[in-house]
Write a protein that holds these residues in place. Structure first.
Motif, mmCIF file in Angstrom:
data_model
loop_
_atom_site.group_PDB
_atom_site.id
_atom_site.type_symbol
_atom_site.label_atom_id
_atom_site.label_comp_id
_atom_site.label_asym_id
_atom_site.label_seq_id
_atom_site.Cartn_x
_atom_site.Cartn_y
_atom_site.Cartn_z
ATOM 1 N N GLY A 75 25.268 -48.314 -0.128
ATOM 2 C CA GLY A 75 25.373 -49.804 0.251
ATOM 3 C C GLY A 75 25.968 -50.561 -1.072
ATOM 4 O O GLY A 75 26.563 -49.977 -2.139
ATOM 5 N N THR A 76 26.229 -51.797 -0.812
ATOM 6 C CA THR A 76 26.614 -52.712 -1.749
ATOM 7 C C THR A 76 25.886 -53.949 -1.703
ATOM 8 O O THR A 76 25.433 -54.381 -0.702
ATOM 9 C CB THR A 76 28.047 -52.841 -1.113
ATOM 10 N N ALA A 77 25.891 -54.695 -3.077
ATOM 11 C CA ALA A 77 25.202 -55.867 -3.042
ATOM 12 C C ALA A 77 25.917 -57.036 -2.509
ATOM 13 O O ALA A 77 25.613 -58.206 -2.338
ATOM 14 C CB ALA A 77 24.698 -55.925 -4.459
ATOM 15 N N ASP A 78 27.404 -56.896 -2.627
ATOM 16 C CA ASP A 78 28.337 -58.095 -2.011
ATOM 17 C C ASP A 78 29.127 -57.392 -1.206
ATOM 18 O O ASP A 78 30.440 -56.759 -1.566
ATOM 19 C CB ASP A 78 28.900 -58.357 -3.566
ATOM 20 N N THR A 79 29.047 -57.620 0.013
ATOM 21 C CA THR A 79 29.927 -57.273 0.824
ATOM 22 C C THR A 79 31.441 -57.856 0.880
ATOM 23 O O THR A 79 32.201 -56.948 1.088
ATOM 24 C CB THR A 79 29.460 -57.777 2.366
ATOM 25 N N ALA A 80 31.634 -59.121 0.531
ATOM 26 C CA ALA A 80 33.009 -59.658 0.478
ATOM 27 C C ALA A 80 33.660 -58.921 -0.713
ATOM 28 O O ALA A 80 34.912 -58.639 -0.545
ATOM 29 C CB ALA A 80 32.757 -61.140 0.275
ATOM 30 N N ALA A 81 33.008 -58.798 -1.803
ATOM 31 C CA ALA A 81 33.682 -58.043 -2.855
ATOM 32 C C ALA A 81 34.114 -56.618 -2.737
ATOM 33 O O ALA A 81 34.902 -56.139 -2.903
ATOM 34 C CB ALA A 81 32.712 -58.248 -4.123
ATOM 35 N N ASP A 128 24.312 -65.168 4.587
ATOM 36 C CA ASP A 128 22.963 -65.268 3.965
ATOM 37 C C ASP A 128 22.450 -63.809 3.578
ATOM 38 O O ASP A 128 21.052 -63.813 3.294
ATOM 39 C CB ASP A 128 21.988 -66.130 4.403
ATOM 40 N N HIS A 129 23.136 -62.715 4.120
ATOM 41 C CA HIS A 129 22.656 -61.488 3.820
ATOM 42 C C HIS A 129 23.608 -60.630 3.245
ATOM 43 O O HIS A 129 24.762 -60.075 3.829
ATOM 44 C CB HIS A 129 22.227 -60.800 5.219
ATOM 45 N N PRO A 130 24.001 -61.001 2.083
ATOM 46 C CA PRO A 130 25.455 -60.618 1.412
ATOM 47 C C PRO A 130 25.544 -59.194 1.181
ATOM 48 O O PRO A 130 26.654 -58.345 0.963
ATOM 49 C CB PRO A 130 25.464 -61.314 0.201
ATOM 50 N N GLY A 162 21.224 -57.982 -7.642
ATOM 51 C CA GLY A 162 21.091 -59.509 -7.465
ATOM 52 C C GLY A 162 21.144 -59.956 -6.037
ATOM 53 O O GLY A 162 21.202 -60.965 -5.579
ATOM 54 N N ALA A 163 21.248 -58.981 -4.871
ATOM 55 C CA ALA A 163 21.249 -59.252 -3.331
ATOM 56 C C ALA A 163 19.728 -59.568 -3.025
ATOM 57 O O ALA A 163 18.731 -58.701 -3.223
ATOM 58 C CB ALA A 163 21.650 -58.197 -2.765
ATOM 59 N N GLU A 164 19.327 -60.733 -2.269
ATOM 60 C CA GLU A 164 18.055 -60.999 -2.141
ATOM 61 C C GLU A 164 17.750 -60.580 -0.466
ATOM 62 O O GLU A 164 16.851 -60.332 -0.360
ATOM 63 C CB GLU A 164 17.818 -62.450 -2.238
ATOM 64 N N ARG A 165 19.121 -60.419 0.066
ATOM 65 C CA ARG A 165 19.071 -60.055 1.555
ATOM 66 C C ARG A 165 20.123 -59.083 1.763
ATOM 67 O O ARG A 165 21.100 -59.064 1.173
ATOM 68 C CB ARG A 165 19.029 -61.435 2.593
ATOM 69 N N PRO A 203 14.865 -58.847 3.795
ATOM 70 C CA PRO A 203 14.701 -58.989 2.353
ATOM 71 C C PRO A 203 15.007 -57.618 1.601
ATOM 72 O O PRO A 203 14.696 -56.560 2.258
ATOM 73 C CB PRO A 203 13.522 -59.740 2.065
ATOM 74 N N THR A 204 15.439 -57.724 0.582
ATOM 75 C CA THR A 204 15.665 -56.600 -0.497
ATOM 76 C C THR A 204 14.498 -56.079 -0.928
ATOM 77 O O THR A 204 14.189 -55.106 -1.877
ATOM 78 C CB THR A 204 16.660 -56.429 -1.318
ATOM 79 N N GLY A 205 13.082 -56.807 -0.735
ATOM 80 C CA GLY A 205 12.031 -56.489 -1.430
ATOM 81 C C GLY A 205 11.362 -55.257 -0.989
ATOM 82 O O GLY A 205 11.904 -54.395 -0.059
ATOM 83 N N ALA A 206 10.034 -55.066 -1.288
ATOM 84 C CA ALA A 206 9.538 -53.718 -1.013
ATOM 85 C C ALA A 206 9.275 -53.623 0.566
ATOM 86 O O ALA A 206 8.899 -54.418 1.263
ATOM 87 C CB ALA A 206 8.011 -53.724 -1.480
ATOM 88 N N LEU A 207 8.999 -52.376 0.903
ATOM 89 C CA LEU A 207 9.082 -51.871 2.324
ATOM 90 C C LEU A 207 7.634 -51.800 2.684
ATOM 91 O O LEU A 207 6.599 -51.552 1.833
ATOM 92 C CB LEU A 207 9.695 -50.373 2.482
#
Length: 219
Positions: A75-81, A128-130, A162-165, A203-207
């Motif tokens: 995956g990636t934390a920043d889809t646009a980048a 808002d889900h980058p 740094g990605a929250e979602r 969110p990228t938090g715990a499962l």
């Protein structure tokens, strides 16, 4: 008597590339085997796995059965980048293998068109889900908790970056994968024209402490 090693999750290494590509194509048909569908057996890997291994190796994990990778999560934390780096850095590495058709007609043509249009990944409804991700596991290693382990490692890495979602786009026909994502707290995201895909996010938090990967697919 030889004790069989339980598959375990670890960071992806450069030497895992061929095994990751193999997993990718063998789960690319809505979770089923797509070998023989495309002229170049590496096309699915070059589209849905290779760019993550090359551009975002810190967010790439594999399921290792003691001999090879039998699953992966990237995956990636920043889809646009990522889309920008895909065009600038990844596309020149592979474009020579895949001539672009003026009018896409065949399965190869349509997938190659995706390769040449990485900006398709950047949808305003998903701003808002980058982050985004892909996860695939060979069928013989599904339903054993490994999908949850892989997803947990990747989500933690995306959170550290740094990605929250995070979001993903899955083939709507892959109902097994949808059950897996639902159990892990993914929820459907509204996209104006999703085509054959369903977009999910969380969110990228715990499962939650349950669920497993019951489908694959490179979408």
């Amino acid at each position: 008597m030889t004790t069989r090693t339980r598959p375990f999750v670890r960071p992806c290494r450069p030497e895992d590339r061929d095994a990751v590509y193999d997993v990718c194509v063998r789960t690319a048909d809505a979770g089923g085997d797509a070998r023989g569908t495309y002229r170049d057996p590496d096309l699915m890997g070059d589209l849905f796995a290779g760019p993550y291994l090359w551009l975002e190796p810190e967010s790439a994990f594999v399921l290792d059965d003691g001999e090879r990778a039998v699953g992966y999560a990237v995956g990636t934390a920043d889809t646009a980048a990522f889309a920008e780096a895909f065009r600038r850095t990844w596309l020149p590495r592979v474009a020579g293998r895949y001539p672009r058709a003026q009018t896409p007609r065949t399965p190869d043509d349509h997938m190659i068109e995706l390769l040449y249009t990485p900006e398709r990944m950047v949808l305003p409804e998903l701003a808002d889900h980058p982050a985004h991700l892909h996860i695939d596991i060979l069928p013989g290693h599904q339903r054993s908790g490994h999908g949850t382990e892989l997803m947990g490692e990747l989500l933690a890495a995306l959170h550290r970056a740094g990605a929250e979602r995070v979001h993903l786009g899955m083939l709507t026909a892959n109902t097994g994968a949808r059950r897996f994502y639902d159990r892990l707290g993914f929820r459907e995201l509204a996209v104006r024209d999703p085509g054959p895909l369903t977009y999910l996010g969380r969110p990228t938090g715990a499962l939650p402490h349950h669920g497993d990967h019951r489908g694959g697919g490179a979408a």
